[in-house]
Write a protein that holds these residues in place. Sequence first.
Motif, mmCIF file in Angstrom:
data_model
loop_
_atom_site.group_PDB
_atom_site.id
_atom_site.type_symbol
_atom_site.label_atom_id
_atom_site.label_comp_id
_atom_site.label_asym_id
_atom_site.label_seq_id
_atom_site.Cartn_x
_atom_site.Cartn_y
_atom_site.Cartn_z
ATOM 1 N N ARG A 10 52.863 37.860 64.057
ATOM 2 C CA ARG A 10 53.526 38.752 65.432
ATOM 3 C C ARG A 10 53.075 37.860 66.733
ATOM 4 N NH1 ARG A 10 50.918 43.223 62.765
ATOM 5 N NH2 ARG A 10 52.543 44.510 61.836
ATOM 6 N N HIS A 22 60.382 37.535 65.578
ATOM 7 C CA HIS A 22 60.384 39.191 66.266
ATOM 8 C C HIS A 22 61.044 40.108 65.033
ATOM 9 C CE1 HIS A 22 60.510 41.984 69.592
ATOM 10 N NE2 HIS A 22 61.755 42.433 69.107
ATOM 11 N N TYR A 26 60.849 40.819 74.925
ATOM 12 C CA TYR A 26 60.540 40.743 73.757
ATOM 13 C C TYR A 26 58.959 41.532 73.392
ATOM 14 C CZ TYR A 26 64.099 37.669 72.402
ATOM 15 O OH TYR A 26 65.615 37.191 72.310
#
Length: 381
Positions: A136, A129, A169
């Motif tokens: 990603r 992250h 997240y």
Amino acid sequence: APQRVVDLRSDTVTQPSAAMRAAMARAPVGDDDYGEDPTVNELQQLAVRILGTEDALFVPTATMANLIAVMCHCQRRGAQLLLGAQAHLHVYEHGGAAQVAGIHSQALPDLPDGTLDLGQLELTIREAHGSRYHPRPELICLENTHSSAGGRVLPLTYLQQVRLLAERYGLRVHMDGARLMNAAVAQDVEPAHIAQHCDSVTLCFSKGLGAPAGAVLAGRRAFVAEAWRVRKLLGGGMRQAGVLAAAARIGLEQAEETLRRDHDNARRFAQGVRELNSPLCSVSLEAVETNIVMVEVKGLSPAELCVYLQAVSEEELAETGCTVSVLLFPWSEHTVRAVWHCDVSAHDTELALNKLGFVARKCQEKLAQGRGSSPRSTGGH
């Protein structure tokens, strides 16, 4: 006596029922690519009601449904997908996420109950992250029930925790719910209670539901609109698909009754294996939650055991009064897998158990006599 075959290799081996064949024969159809097949539209709406989603799309296979989901959720090439190392999507779908979608899969170890360690999942996400050195992470994929774990059901609290973690997240969650209905029946909850924790869900019609083909991918309306385009890209637009949707609908409507029976038969078999008390085969009863039983094999290879269970002999006829060919799947180095479905009755289950008992006894006798581990078979397979 005629030879009976009990096929426990998978719940994909089912024959369409008479009711399914009749429904297929009389199904009103249209061009589904134009959205004009009334039977497909009805099935999609039924799936929406059952799964509690905004929309749903009928596709040829659950493998395609999973790939479509990955492509819709991860639109940047090289994005990262997090999933279990033994997940069907990771092991048995020919790396479609990489081959077709250009998505990088990060496989995490599965725990014995089919879940992922949440601490490890969070650590993996947190490391990537905001780092420009990592791919990603964009999607978490869960499998429910978990096939390689032996049909284990993912706990609802676990689904909730994964969902919260994903939200924290900015990741999305897809559920490969090929056997989602098995999970719902085992937990005695509506399928929507399970699906609510995910952004999208796959449901397969050609496993325990007994239809000849088809799956559905469900989620938000905008997601399903994009999924339609990806289905077209992958060659999954099927025109007069109502002939398949008609069978799927019957499977879905009868799911609870069918799967409850399958689960009961699987549990009965597992208990029977334990009662055999044979040094050759054992079962962990706690791990039998749905329609799959993993039998641990000692003293011979899983492949050998499968050969003996399939073979019939004069000796078997003389000792047991009938001949039964039982088909199982040699799953791993020390395990064979048995899967229950609508074509295996309680009586078939007893026959399979008796055959396993017969084979185990013969193997033990041969071992005791020091002649290797093969029961003599005079018949073919």
